[in-house]
Design an enzyme around this catalytic site. Structure first.
Site, PDB file in Angstrom:
ATOM      1  N   ASP A  83       0.793  -1.138   0.081  1.00 32.26           N
ATOM      2  CA  ASP A  83       0.090   0.007   0.123  1.00 32.26           C
ATOM      3  C   ASP A  83       1.030   1.281   0.017  1.00 32.26           C
ATOM      4  OD1 ASP A  83      -2.442   1.363  -0.091  1.00 32.26           O
ATOM      5  OD2 ASP A  83      -2.820   1.129   2.152  1.00 32.26           O
ATOM      6  N   HIS A  86       2.286   3.414  -8.949  1.00 36.15           N
ATOM      7  CA  HIS A  86       2.013   1.936  -9.440  1.00 36.15           C
ATOM      8  C   HIS A  86       3.166   1.445 -10.038  1.00 36.15           C
ATOM      9  CE1 HIS A  86      -1.829   2.435  -7.618  1.00 36.15           C
ATOM     10  NE2 HIS A  86      -2.381   3.111  -8.381  1.00 36.15           N
ATOM     11  N   TRP A  93     -12.218  -1.580  -7.571  1.00 34.27           N
ATOM     12  CA  TRP A  93     -12.993  -1.363  -8.893  1.00 34.27           C
ATOM     13  C   TRP A  93     -13.657   0.014  -8.766  1.00 34.27           C
ATOM     14  CZ3 TRP A  93     -12.347  -4.101 -13.063  1.00 34.27           C
ATOM     15  CH2 TRP A  93     -12.180  -5.358 -13.214  1.00 34.27           C
ATOM     16  N   ARG A 148     -12.167   2.883  -8.049  1.00 31.89           N
ATOM     17  CA  ARG A 148     -11.363   3.808  -8.586  1.00 31.89           C
ATOM     18  C   ARG A 148     -11.493   4.228  -9.755  1.00 31.89           C
ATOM     19  NH1 ARG A 148      -5.379   2.537  -5.608  1.00 31.89           N
ATOM     20  NH2 ARG A 148      -6.218   1.989  -3.759  1.00 31.89           N
ATOM     21  N   LEU A 165      10.341 -20.574  -4.933  1.00 33.34           N
ATOM     22  CA  LEU A 165       9.055 -19.725  -4.424  1.00 33.34           C
ATOM     23  C   LEU A 165       7.991 -19.744  -5.122  1.00 33.34           C
ATOM     24  CD1 LEU A 165       8.757 -17.162  -2.261  1.00 33.34           C
ATOM     25  CD2 LEU A 165       8.955 -16.011  -4.330  1.00 33.34           C
TER      26      LEU A 165
HETATM   27  C1  IPE Z   1      -5.546  -2.719  -0.167  1.00 38.53           C
HETATM   28  O1  IPE Z   1      -5.363  -1.144  -0.424  1.00 38.53           O
HETATM   29  C2  IPE Z   1      -5.586  -3.485  -1.508  1.00 38.53           C
HETATM   30  C3  IPE Z   1      -4.198  -3.750  -2.150  1.00 38.53           C
HETATM   31  C4  IPE Z   1      -3.014  -3.261  -1.716  1.00 38.53           C
HETATM   32  C5  IPE Z   1      -4.233  -4.097  -3.483  1.00 38.53           C
HETATM   33  P1  IPE Z   1      -6.275  -0.329  -0.296  1.00 38.53           P
HETATM   34  O2  IPE Z   1      -5.440   0.996  -0.593  1.00 38.53           O
HETATM   35  O3  IPE Z   1      -7.289  -0.427  -1.431  1.00 38.53           O
HETATM   36  O4  IPE Z   1      -7.048  -0.424   0.974  1.00 38.53           O
HETATM   37  P2  IPE Z   1      -7.894   0.729   1.749  1.00 38.53           P
HETATM   38  O5  IPE Z   1      -8.960   1.361   0.725  1.00 38.53           O
HETATM   39  O6  IPE Z   1      -6.988   1.941   2.273  1.00 38.53           O
HETATM   40  O7  IPE Z   1      -8.377   0.167   2.725  1.00 38.53           O
HETATM   41  C1  IPE Z   2      -1.495   0.378  -3.391  1.00 43.29           C
HETATM   42  O1  IPE Z   2      -1.399   1.666  -3.437  1.00 43.29           O
HETATM   43  C2  IPE Z   2      -2.129  -0.174  -4.470  1.00 43.29           C
HETATM   44  C3  IPE Z   2      -3.110  -0.834  -4.769  1.00 43.29           C
HETATM   45  C4  IPE Z   2      -4.079  -0.755  -3.831  1.00 43.29           C
HETATM   46  C5  IPE Z   2      -3.696  -1.426  -5.922  1.00 43.29           C
HETATM   47  P1  IPE Z   2      -2.420   2.922  -3.269  1.00 43.29           P
HETATM   48  O2  IPE Z   2      -2.874   3.043  -4.672  1.00 43.29           O
HETATM   49  O3  IPE Z   2      -3.550   2.212  -2.334  1.00 43.29           O
HETATM   50  O4  IPE Z   2      -1.808   3.888  -2.931  1.00 43.29           O
HETATM   51  P2  IPE Z   2      -2.283   5.167  -1.688  1.00 43.29           P
HETATM   52  O5  IPE Z   2      -2.896   4.214  -0.429  1.00 43.29           O
HETATM   53  O6  IPE Z   2      -3.600   5.703  -2.440  1.00 43.29           O
HETATM   54  O7  IPE Z   2      -1.335   5.831  -1.391  1.00 43.29           O
HETATM   55 MG    MG Z   3      -4.184   2.461  -0.528  1.00 44.25          MG
END
Ligand code: IPE
Ligand code: IPE
Ligand code: MG
Length: 252
Positions: free
Chosen positions: A32, A49, A81, A83, A143
Protein backbone atom coordinates in the site's frame (compact mmCIF):
# COMPACT_ATOMS: atom_id res chain seq x y z
CA UNK A 1 49.85 -1.66 -14.91
CA UNK A 2 46.74 -3.41 -13.53
CA UNK A 3 44.27 -4.36 -16.18
CA UNK A 4 41.25 -2.11 -16.29
CA UNK A 5 38.25 -4.19 -15.44
CA UNK A 6 34.70 -3.23 -16.33
CA UNK A 7 32.94 -1.79 -13.33
CA UNK A 8 30.29 -3.98 -11.78
CA UNK A 9 28.40 -2.52 -8.90
CA UNK A 10 28.61 -5.19 -6.20
CA UNK A 11 25.25 -6.14 -4.72
CA UNK A 12 25.13 -4.55 -1.31
CA UNK A 13 25.06 -7.15 1.43
CA UNK A 14 22.59 -6.44 4.19
CA UNK A 15 24.36 -6.76 7.54
CA UNK A 16 22.21 -8.98 9.74
CA UNK A 17 22.21 -7.96 13.42
CA UNK A 18 21.44 -11.54 14.31
CA UNK A 19 21.22 -14.77 12.42
CA UNK A 20 17.98 -15.47 10.61
CA UNK A 21 17.14 -18.92 11.86
CA UNK A 22 13.37 -18.96 11.76
CA UNK A 23 12.14 -17.61 8.46
CA UNK A 24 8.37 -17.52 7.91
CA UNK A 25 7.32 -20.09 5.36
CA UNK A 26 4.49 -17.96 4.00
CA UNK A 27 4.68 -14.15 3.88
CA UNK A 28 1.71 -12.08 2.75
CA UNK A 29 2.06 -8.40 1.89
CA UNK A 30 -0.50 -5.63 1.50
CA UNK A 31 1.47 -3.40 -0.85
CA UNK A 32 0.00 0.00 0.00
CA UNK A 33 0.97 3.62 -0.50
CA UNK A 34 1.74 3.91 -4.21
CA UNK A 35 -0.63 6.84 -4.65
CA UNK A 36 0.80 8.79 -1.73
CA UNK A 37 4.35 8.11 -2.91
CA UNK A 38 3.50 9.67 -6.28
CA UNK A 39 1.60 12.58 -4.75
CA UNK A 40 4.60 13.51 -2.60
CA UNK A 41 6.60 13.88 -5.80
CA UNK A 42 3.92 15.77 -7.70
CA UNK A 43 3.45 12.78 -10.01
CA UNK A 44 0.24 11.09 -11.17
CA UNK A 45 -0.86 8.12 -9.04
CA UNK A 46 0.02 5.68 -11.80
CA UNK A 47 3.68 6.67 -11.49
CA UNK A 48 3.51 5.22 -7.99
CA UNK A 49 2.04 1.99 -9.31
CA UNK A 50 4.77 1.72 -11.90
CA UNK A 51 7.47 2.22 -9.28
CA UNK A 52 5.68 -0.30 -7.07
CA UNK A 53 5.90 -2.88 -9.83
CA UNK A 54 9.71 -2.78 -9.80
CA UNK A 55 9.66 -3.16 -6.04
CA UNK A 56 7.63 -6.35 -6.48
CA UNK A 57 10.51 -7.77 -8.50
CA UNK A 58 13.05 -6.85 -5.81
CA UNK A 59 10.83 -8.22 -3.07
CA UNK A 60 10.55 -11.54 -4.89
CA UNK A 61 14.34 -11.70 -5.08
CA UNK A 62 14.61 -11.02 -1.36
CA UNK A 63 12.05 -13.72 -0.60
CA UNK A 64 14.05 -16.19 -2.72
CA UNK A 65 17.30 -15.13 -1.05
CA UNK A 66 15.99 -15.74 2.47
CA UNK A 67 14.22 -18.95 1.55
CA UNK A 68 10.61 -17.88 2.01
CA UNK A 69 8.44 -20.59 0.43
CA UNK A 70 5.25 -18.66 -0.39
CA UNK A 71 4.89 -14.94 -1.07
CA UNK A 72 1.32 -13.71 -1.40
CA UNK A 73 1.03 -10.16 -2.72
CA UNK A 74 -2.19 -8.14 -2.60
CA UNK A 75 -2.18 -6.51 -6.02
CA UNK A 76 -5.82 -5.64 -6.69
CA UNK A 77 -8.81 -5.90 -4.39
CA UNK A 78 -12.46 -6.44 -5.27
CA UNK A 79 -12.99 -2.94 -3.83
CA UNK A 80 -10.35 -1.33 -6.06
CA UNK A 81 -12.88 -1.29 -8.92
CA UNK A 82 -14.25 1.84 -7.19
CA UNK A 83 -11.25 3.83 -8.42
CA UNK A 84 -11.32 6.00 -11.56
CA UNK A 85 -11.58 3.88 -14.71
CA UNK A 86 -8.18 4.96 -15.99
CA UNK A 87 -6.43 3.94 -12.76
CA UNK A 88 -8.23 0.57 -12.69
CA UNK A 89 -7.18 -0.05 -16.26
CA UNK A 90 -3.59 0.84 -15.49
CA UNK A 91 -3.51 -1.42 -12.45
CA UNK A 92 -4.93 -4.33 -14.43
CA UNK A 93 -2.40 -3.82 -17.20
CA UNK A 94 0.50 -3.99 -14.76
CA UNK A 95 0.56 -7.80 -14.42
CA UNK A 96 1.05 -8.06 -18.17
CA UNK A 97 3.83 -5.48 -18.13
CA UNK A 98 5.43 -7.04 -15.07
CA UNK A 99 5.47 -10.49 -16.65
CA UNK A 100 6.63 -9.17 -20.00
CA UNK A 101 9.71 -7.68 -18.35
CA UNK A 102 10.38 -10.13 -15.55
CA UNK A 103 9.12 -13.58 -16.53
CA UNK A 104 12.56 -14.71 -17.79
CA UNK A 105 14.11 -13.69 -14.45
CA UNK A 106 11.36 -15.43 -12.52
CA UNK A 107 12.00 -18.58 -14.54
CA UNK A 108 15.71 -18.33 -13.77
CA UNK A 109 14.85 -18.01 -10.09
CA UNK A 110 12.68 -21.14 -10.27
CA UNK A 111 9.59 -19.15 -9.20
CA UNK A 112 6.10 -20.54 -9.72
CA UNK A 113 3.28 -18.09 -10.30
CA UNK A 114 -0.24 -18.54 -9.01
CA UNK A 115 -3.18 -16.28 -8.21
CA UNK A 116 -6.03 -16.09 -5.76
CA UNK A 117 -9.18 -14.10 -6.42
CA UNK A 118 -11.99 -13.88 -8.94
CA UNK A 119 -9.85 -14.57 -11.99
CA UNK A 120 -12.67 -14.97 -14.49
CA UNK A 121 -13.90 -11.39 -14.00
CA UNK A 122 -10.53 -9.88 -14.92
CA UNK A 123 -10.08 -8.31 -18.36
CA UNK A 124 -8.84 -10.60 -21.13
CA UNK A 125 -5.43 -8.93 -21.41
CA UNK A 126 -4.74 -9.58 -17.72
CA UNK A 127 -6.02 -13.14 -17.79
CA UNK A 128 -4.03 -14.11 -20.88
CA UNK A 129 -0.72 -12.79 -19.58
CA UNK A 130 -1.16 -14.32 -16.14
CA UNK A 131 -2.43 -17.63 -17.48
CA UNK A 132 0.60 -17.84 -19.76
CA UNK A 133 2.94 -17.22 -16.81
CA UNK A 134 1.16 -19.80 -14.64
CA UNK A 135 1.49 -22.37 -17.40
CA UNK A 136 5.12 -21.50 -18.09
CA UNK A 137 6.17 -21.65 -14.41
CA UNK A 138 3.98 -24.55 -13.27
CA UNK A 139 6.85 -27.02 -12.92
CA UNK A 140 9.11 -24.65 -10.99
CA UNK A 141 9.54 -25.76 -7.41
CA UNK A 142 11.15 -22.70 -5.85
CA UNK A 143 9.24 -19.77 -4.37
CA UNK A 144 5.49 -19.75 -4.94
CA UNK A 145 4.62 -16.21 -5.99
CA UNK A 146 0.94 -15.88 -5.33
CA UNK A 147 -0.78 -12.72 -6.60
CA UNK A 148 -4.07 -11.73 -4.99
CA UNK A 149 -5.77 -10.30 -8.04
CA UNK A 150 -9.36 -9.15 -7.88
CA UNK A 151 -9.31 -10.67 -4.42
CA UNK A 152 -11.77 -10.01 -1.60
CA UNK A 153 -11.96 -12.19 1.45
CA UNK A 154 -15.68 -11.88 2.13
CA UNK A 155 -16.59 -12.82 -1.42
CA UNK A 156 -14.10 -15.71 -1.21
CA UNK A 157 -15.81 -17.02 1.94
CA UNK A 158 -19.26 -16.49 0.44
CA UNK A 159 -18.41 -18.37 -2.74
CA UNK A 160 -16.88 -21.16 -0.64
CA UNK A 161 -20.14 -21.43 1.30
CA UNK A 162 -22.17 -21.60 -1.91
CA UNK A 163 -19.95 -24.33 -3.35
CA UNK A 164 -20.06 -26.26 -0.10
CA UNK A 165 -23.83 -26.10 0.08
CA UNK A 166 -24.06 -27.44 -3.45
CA UNK A 167 -21.72 -30.30 -2.62
CA UNK A 168 -23.61 -30.98 0.58
CA UNK A 169 -26.84 -31.15 -1.43
CA UNK A 170 -25.18 -33.60 -3.78
CA UNK A 171 -24.04 -35.77 -0.86
CA UNK A 172 -20.35 -35.16 -1.55
CA UNK A 173 -19.96 -34.95 2.23
CA UNK A 174 -22.18 -34.97 5.29
CA UNK A 175 -22.76 -32.08 7.68
CA UNK A 176 -20.77 -33.99 10.32
CA UNK A 177 -17.77 -34.07 8.01
CA UNK A 178 -17.78 -30.32 7.52
CA UNK A 179 -14.90 -28.95 9.59
CA UNK A 180 -12.30 -26.18 9.33
CA UNK A 181 -10.07 -28.24 7.06
CA UNK A 182 -12.87 -28.99 4.66
CA UNK A 183 -13.92 -25.34 4.55
CA UNK A 184 -10.30 -24.37 3.78
CA UNK A 185 -10.44 -26.66 0.77
CA UNK A 186 -13.12 -24.44 -0.77
CA UNK A 187 -11.13 -21.21 -0.45
CA UNK A 188 -8.87 -19.79 -3.18
CA UNK A 189 -5.95 -20.65 -0.92
CA UNK A 190 -6.68 -24.40 -0.81
CA UNK A 191 -3.48 -26.38 -0.51
CA UNK A 192 -1.52 -23.42 0.88
CA UNK A 193 -0.40 -23.05 4.46
CA UNK A 194 -1.76 -19.97 6.23
CA UNK A 195 0.50 -16.90 6.16
CA UNK A 196 2.99 -16.80 9.03
CA UNK A 197 3.72 -13.13 8.60
CA UNK A 198 1.59 -10.30 7.22
CA UNK A 199 3.28 -7.06 6.23
CA UNK A 200 1.39 -3.88 5.38
CA UNK A 201 3.17 -0.78 4.18
CA UNK A 202 2.07 2.87 4.21
CA UNK A 203 1.08 3.17 7.87
CA UNK A 204 -2.47 1.87 7.49
CA UNK A 205 -3.29 -0.71 10.13
CA UNK A 206 -6.21 -2.59 8.66
CA UNK A 207 -6.82 -5.69 6.57
CA UNK A 208 -8.95 -4.14 3.82
CA UNK A 209 -10.74 -7.46 3.22
CA UNK A 210 -7.54 -9.51 2.85
CA UNK A 211 -7.40 -13.19 3.89
CA UNK A 212 -9.76 -12.85 6.87
CA UNK A 213 -9.96 -16.60 7.45
CA UNK A 214 -6.33 -17.40 6.72
CA UNK A 215 -4.83 -14.70 8.97
CA UNK A 216 -6.40 -16.06 12.17
CA UNK A 217 -2.99 -16.76 13.77
CA UNK A 218 -0.67 -14.75 11.56
CA UNK A 219 1.89 -12.31 12.97
CA UNK A 220 1.22 -8.74 11.79
CA UNK A 221 3.94 -6.24 10.95
CA UNK A 222 3.23 -2.66 9.94
CA UNK A 223 5.54 -0.01 8.57
CA UNK A 224 5.03 3.64 7.61
CA UNK A 225 7.23 3.11 4.56
CA UNK A 226 5.28 3.50 1.33
CA UNK A 227 5.33 0.48 -0.98
CA UNK A 228 7.62 2.04 -3.65
CA UNK A 229 10.19 2.66 -0.89
CA UNK A 230 10.04 -0.91 0.45
CA UNK A 231 13.46 -2.55 0.32
CA UNK A 232 15.47 -5.60 1.29
CA UNK A 233 16.51 -3.83 4.53
CA UNK A 234 12.91 -3.29 5.56
CA UNK A 235 11.90 -6.81 4.57
CA UNK A 236 14.75 -8.18 6.69
CA UNK A 237 13.65 -5.96 9.60
CA UNK A 238 10.23 -7.60 9.40
CA UNK A 239 11.79 -11.08 9.23
CA UNK A 240 13.96 -10.32 12.27
CA UNK A 241 10.99 -9.05 14.18
CA UNK A 242 9.04 -12.15 13.25
CA UNK A 243 11.64 -14.52 14.62
CA UNK A 244 11.67 -12.72 17.96
CA UNK A 245 7.97 -13.35 18.46
CA UNK A 246 6.50 -16.20 20.38
CA UNK A 247 3.52 -17.81 18.64
CA UNK A 248 1.32 -19.50 21.18
CA UNK A 249 -1.87 -20.31 19.27
CA UNK A 250 -3.82 -20.00 22.46
CA UNK A 251 -1.47 -22.24 24.41
CA UNK A 252 1.17 -21.16 26.90
C1 IPE B 1 -5.53 -2.66 -0.17
O1 IPE B 1 -5.16 -1.33 -0.31
C2 IPE B 1 -5.53 -3.34 -1.50
C3 IPE B 1 -4.25 -3.55 -2.14
C4 IPE B 1 -3.10 -3.26 -1.64
C5 IPE B 1 -4.30 -4.17 -3.43
P1 IPE B 1 -6.23 -0.17 -0.45
O2 IPE B 1 -5.48 1.08 -0.63
O3 IPE B 1 -7.22 -0.52 -1.51
O4 IPE B 1 -6.97 -0.22 0.95
P2 IPE B 1 -7.82 0.89 1.71
O5 IPE B 1 -8.84 1.42 0.73
O6 IPE B 1 -6.88 1.95 2.14
O7 IPE B 1 -8.43 0.17 2.88
C1 IPE C 1 -1.50 0.33 -3.35
O1 IPE C 1 -1.34 1.70 -3.37
C2 IPE C 1 -1.85 -0.24 -4.69
C3 IPE C 1 -3.23 -0.73 -4.77
C4 IPE C 1 -4.15 -0.63 -3.86
C5 IPE C 1 -3.60 -1.38 -6.00
P1 IPE C 1 -2.55 2.71 -3.35
O2 IPE C 1 -2.95 3.00 -4.75
O3 IPE C 1 -3.65 2.22 -2.49
O4 IPE C 1 -1.86 3.98 -2.72
P2 IPE C 1 -2.47 4.97 -1.65
O5 IPE C 1 -2.96 4.15 -0.51
O6 IPE C 1 -3.56 5.71 -2.32
O7 IPE C 1 -1.32 5.84 -1.27
MG1 MG D 1 -4.07 2.43 -0.54
Amino acid sequence: MPMKLPFFKPKKEIPLQEELTSVPEHVAIIMDGNGRWAKKRGLPRIAGHKEGMDVVKKTVETAVKYNVKILTLFAFSTENWKRPKSEVEYLLKLPKEFLHIYLPDLMKNNVRIETIGDFDSLPGFTKEAVQYAKEKTKNNDGLLLNFALNYGSRSEILSAIKLMMKDLDNDKFSLEQLDENLLSEYLYTHGLTDPDLLIRTSGEQRLSNFLLWQLAYTEFWFTDVLWPDFSEEIFVEALMDYQRRSRRYGGI
